[in-house]
Design a protein around this motif. Structure first.
Motif, PDB file in Angstrom:
ATOM      1  N   TYR A 200       0.831  -1.215   0.000  1.00  0.00           N
ATOM      2  CA  TYR A 200       0.000   0.000   0.000  1.00  0.00           C
ATOM      3  C   TYR A 200       0.864   1.263   0.000  1.00  0.00           C
ATOM      4  O   TYR A 200       0.472   2.300  -0.543  1.00  0.00           O
ATOM      5  CB  TYR A 200      -1.023  -0.044   1.153  1.00  0.00           C
ATOM      6  CG  TYR A 200      -2.142  -1.002   0.774  1.00  0.00           C
ATOM      7  CD1 TYR A 200      -3.181  -0.573  -0.032  1.00  0.00           C
ATOM      8  CD2 TYR A 200      -2.085  -2.353   1.107  1.00  0.00           C
ATOM      9  CE1 TYR A 200      -4.166  -1.450  -0.465  1.00  0.00           C
ATOM     10  CE2 TYR A 200      -3.064  -3.240   0.684  1.00  0.00           C
ATOM     11  CZ  TYR A 200      -4.097  -2.779  -0.105  1.00  0.00           C
ATOM     12  OH  TYR A 200      -5.065  -3.643  -0.553  1.00  0.00           O
ATOM     13  N   ARG A 201       2.059   1.158   0.578  1.00  0.00           N
ATOM     14  CA  ARG A 201       2.973   2.311   0.506  1.00  0.00           C
ATOM     15  C   ARG A 201       3.307   2.609  -0.949  1.00  0.00           C
ATOM     16  O   ARG A 201       3.300   3.759  -1.376  1.00  0.00           O
ATOM     17  CB  ARG A 201       4.255   1.996   1.293  1.00  0.00           C
ATOM     18  CG  ARG A 201       5.196   3.199   1.402  1.00  0.00           C
ATOM     19  CD  ARG A 201       6.538   2.841   2.002  1.00  0.00           C
ATOM     20  NE  ARG A 201       7.398   2.084   1.100  1.00  0.00           N
ATOM     21  CZ  ARG A 201       8.041   2.585   0.038  1.00  0.00           C
ATOM     22  NH1 ARG A 201       7.923   3.867  -0.254  1.00  0.00           N
ATOM     23  NH2 ARG A 201       8.788   1.809  -0.741  1.00  0.00           N
ATOM     24  N   ARG A 202       3.551   1.548  -1.734  1.00  0.00           N
ATOM     25  CA  ARG A 202       3.900   1.757  -3.143  1.00  0.00           C
ATOM     26  C   ARG A 202       2.731   2.337  -3.937  1.00  0.00           C
ATOM     27  O   ARG A 202       2.913   3.199  -4.789  1.00  0.00           O
ATOM     28  CB  ARG A 202       4.365   0.438  -3.775  1.00  0.00           C
ATOM     29  CG  ARG A 202       5.698  -0.086  -3.279  1.00  0.00           C
ATOM     30  CD  ARG A 202       6.862   0.847  -3.625  1.00  0.00           C
ATOM     31  NE  ARG A 202       6.880   1.213  -5.044  1.00  0.00           N
ATOM     32  CZ  ARG A 202       7.365   0.431  -6.000  1.00  0.00           C
ATOM     33  NH1 ARG A 202       7.929  -0.718  -5.703  1.00  0.00           N
ATOM     34  NH2 ARG A 202       7.327   0.822  -7.257  1.00  0.00           N
TER      35      ARG A 202
ATOM     36  N   ALA B 296       0.336   4.447   5.227  1.00  0.00           N
ATOM     37  CA  ALA B 296       1.193   4.264   4.053  1.00  0.00           C
ATOM     38  C   ALA B 296       0.448   4.666   2.775  1.00  0.00           C
ATOM     39  O   ALA B 296       0.983   5.382   1.927  1.00  0.00           O
ATOM     40  CB  ALA B 296       1.637   2.802   3.966  1.00  0.00           C
ATOM     41  N   ALA B 297      -0.801   4.245   2.662  1.00  0.00           N
ATOM     42  CA  ALA B 297      -1.555   4.517   1.436  1.00  0.00           C
ATOM     43  C   ALA B 297      -1.858   6.012   1.286  1.00  0.00           C
ATOM     44  O   ALA B 297      -1.911   6.541   0.177  1.00  0.00           O
ATOM     45  CB  ALA B 297      -2.856   3.717   1.439  1.00  0.00           C
TER      46      ALA B 297
ATOM     47  N   ASN C 218       0.493  10.503   0.289  1.00  0.00           N
ATOM     48  CA  ASN C 218       0.506  11.603  -0.682  1.00  0.00           C
ATOM     49  C   ASN C 218      -0.897  12.027  -1.104  1.00  0.00           C
ATOM     50  O   ASN C 218      -1.097  12.528  -2.206  1.00  0.00           O
ATOM     51  CB  ASN C 218       1.333  11.205  -1.904  1.00  0.00           C
ATOM     52  CG  ASN C 218       2.810  11.214  -1.576  1.00  0.00           C
ATOM     53  OD1 ASN C 218       3.380  12.266  -1.292  1.00  0.00           O
ATOM     54  ND2 ASN C 218       3.407  10.040  -1.552  1.00  0.00           N
ATOM     55  N   GLY C 219      -1.872  11.809  -0.247  1.00  0.00           N
ATOM     56  CA  GLY C 219      -3.197  12.383  -0.504  1.00  0.00           C
ATOM     57  C   GLY C 219      -4.235  11.445  -1.089  1.00  0.00           C
ATOM     58  O   GLY C 219      -5.367  11.864  -1.346  1.00  0.00           O
ATOM     59  N   ALA C 220      -3.882  10.170  -1.330  1.00  0.00           N
ATOM     60  CA  ALA C 220      -4.926   9.230  -1.788  1.00  0.00           C
ATOM     61  C   ALA C 220      -5.877   8.956  -0.626  1.00  0.00           C
ATOM     62  O   ALA C 220      -5.505   9.070   0.539  1.00  0.00           O
ATOM     63  CB  ALA C 220      -4.279   7.921  -2.234  1.00  0.00           C
TER      64      ALA C 220
END
Ligand SMILES: Cc1cc2nc3c(=O)[nH]c(=O)nc-3n(C[C@H](O)[C@H](O)[C@H](O)COP(=O)(O)O)c2cc1C
Length: 462
Positions: free
Chosen positions: A64-66, A117-118, A121-123
């Motif tokens: 999920y980080r990716r 993690a997900a 960046n704003g997701a």
């Protein structure tokens, strides 16, 4: 050697970058691409101590980080299905939240880490919750519940699937299911998730209630469309009225636009279902309780996920012609309840084209092949996804390939490039070995996860 990609006409992708305001939650999603649900096969597993199953692992968090790491990544990241029982699961390695699980401890911390993690960046992160009903595999547990006592015939699939024997859910069972889904929403909200999606598509338990083919009940949960939709409406109302679910929590539902079987759901019935659910009380003045409906189709037996139909050949999306019939039930854009479509969409041109019908576009297998895909399309770096070798294209093999690629990402690797002939050949050889091992494992249940690769693979995108 560059990856081979699907063809795409050159289009302006600006419409995909448009934000969208959800109601009733009031949350804003920053673009129109979302990563759809794909069971990861990465959660903890124990054949016998069932309460040790379904905890997110370091690999789940890394995956999920990716998906969340790029500046212009997916607006929404949906998780793979999260089961609501330890032994009535869709797949080994699914994440699980049951009524027994309090929001604390190792399991909970795993979900907290995934959300962080997900969202880096704003997701927005949405947990998809599910119960298999009569699609439960018999080697996992021999009995189950469904809307009615209809057992699925064994599927002549690569794994020789046999299905558990269902009994018709009693009122107590239904109350338990409703409470379990509501609890999952409370748990996910506490873990920092932005929302939850009910999996009511692909022939799973909630879809069994919605479909006249599987639901032969004569009580308040069967018969008319509004009776068949009752369980879903009760869950939605339970979530919306829970003091432990914030008002800005997103609630979504994945629904079939059509089933490809005798007596299965038609697009017209799906239209009526969507209208019924949307007209149900749940969020005060604003009407329906759901922020968005994701349209898919098919069941485990007959997925309908092919590019064979004429309209699909032209527009890629498997279910767009059915969506066209259903979406008007929710009104013209900008409609209150948003509609997304998933399945088969590979080129930027088809993504932009789908926005003529729906509000957002889901990507499944392409997101496992290319975790950066949303960012690369929105920034104009690519115009379509990688086109796998023919032998890996259908949903059955594509599912195993995507599972393997998710496993690679979870380990910190880049996914193998499925457009590469040699990579495909090596994957298929490993898949044959994996298949034999799974068959030998039978109901010992000692193996979990997808195909493991025996040879190093060139990462995609090089
Ligand atoms: C590996 C894999 C796992 C999947 N797991 C789920 C799931 O947990 N829940 C769900 O609703 N659909 C699941 N699906 C179906 C996808 O959400 C999607 O509907 C399907 O892959 C078609 O989209 P695509 O053509 O973009 O891959 C899965 C698909 C794949 C490939």
């Amino acid at each position: 050697m560059p990856s081979n990609r699907w063809k795409s006409e050159l289009v302006d992708v600006a419409p995909l970058r448009e934000p969208l305001v959800f109601r009733p939650s009031g949350r804003v999603v920053r673009n129109r691409l979302f990563k759809t649900a794909m069971t990861e096969g990465l959660a903890s597993w124990s054949p016998r101590d069932i309460s040790q199953r379904g905890m997110p692992t370091a690999a789940s968090v890394e995956l999920y980080r990716r998906w969340g790491e790029e500046a212009n990544t997916f607006g929404i990241i949906e998780t793979g299905n999260i089961d609501i029982e330890y032994d009535q699961i869709n797949a080994i390695g699914d994440m699980i939240i049951t009524l027994n699980d309090a929001p604390s401890g190792t399991r909970f911390e795993g979900f907290v880490s995934i959300a962080k993690a997900a969202k880096a960046n704003g997701a927005l992160i949405i947990g998809q919750t599910a119960h298999p009903g009569n699609q439960l595999h018999a080697h996992i547990r021999s009995n189950t519940i469904s809307a009615s006592d209809i057992q699925l015939v064994p599927k002549k699939g690569p794994l020789g699937e046999f299905y558990a024997k269902p009994r018709a859910a009693t009122q107590d069972d239904i109350d338990h299911i409703v409470a379990s889904f509501v609890h999952a929403a409370e748990y996910l909200a506490a873990a920092g998730f932005d929302g939850m999606q009910l999996h009511a598509a692909h022939g799973y338990l909630l879809a069994q209630f919605l479909s006249g083919r599987m639901n032969r009940r004569t009580d308040a949960y069967g018969g008319s469309i509004s009776n068949r939709a009752r369980i879903v409406v009760e869950i939605a109302q339970g979530v919306r009225s829970s003091p432990r679910v914030p008002k800005d929590f997103i609630l979504a539902i994945k629904l079939n636009s059509v089933e490809f079987q005798e007596g299965g759901l038609t697009a017209e019935e799906a239209r009526q279902l969507v209208a019924t659910i949307d007209a149900s009380e749940g969020s005060g003045e604003e009407g329906g309780p759901f922020d968005y409906v994701e349209l898919s189709g098919g069941t485990w037996h007959s997925t309908g996920m092919t590019w064979d139909r004429e309209s699909t050949r032209r527009r890629e999306a498997f279910f767009i012609e059915f969506a066209e019939k259903i979406v008007p039930a929710l009104g013209q854009s900008p409609r209150k309840t948003k509609v997304f479509i998933t399945g088969g969409i590979r080129s930027a041109a088809a993504m932009v084209g789908a926005l003529d019908v729906v509000d957002g576009v889901g990507l499944g297998r392409p997101a496992a092949q290319e975790p950066r895909i949303a960012n690369d399309i929105l920034e104009g770096r690519i115009t379509s996804s990688i086109k796998p070798q023919k032998a890996l294209e259908d949903i059955s093999m594509g599912l195993r390939l995507a599972g393997t690629q998710m496993g690679q990402i979870g380990k910190g690797e880049e996914p193998l490039d499925a457009s590469d002939e040699q990579a495909a050949r090596e994957f298929l050889a490993d898949e044959a070995k994996w298949h034999a091992a799974m068959m030998a494992d039978g109901d010992k249940l000692e193996l979990s996860g997808y195909v493991k690769l025996s040879t190093p693979q060139r990462p995609y995108g090089e």
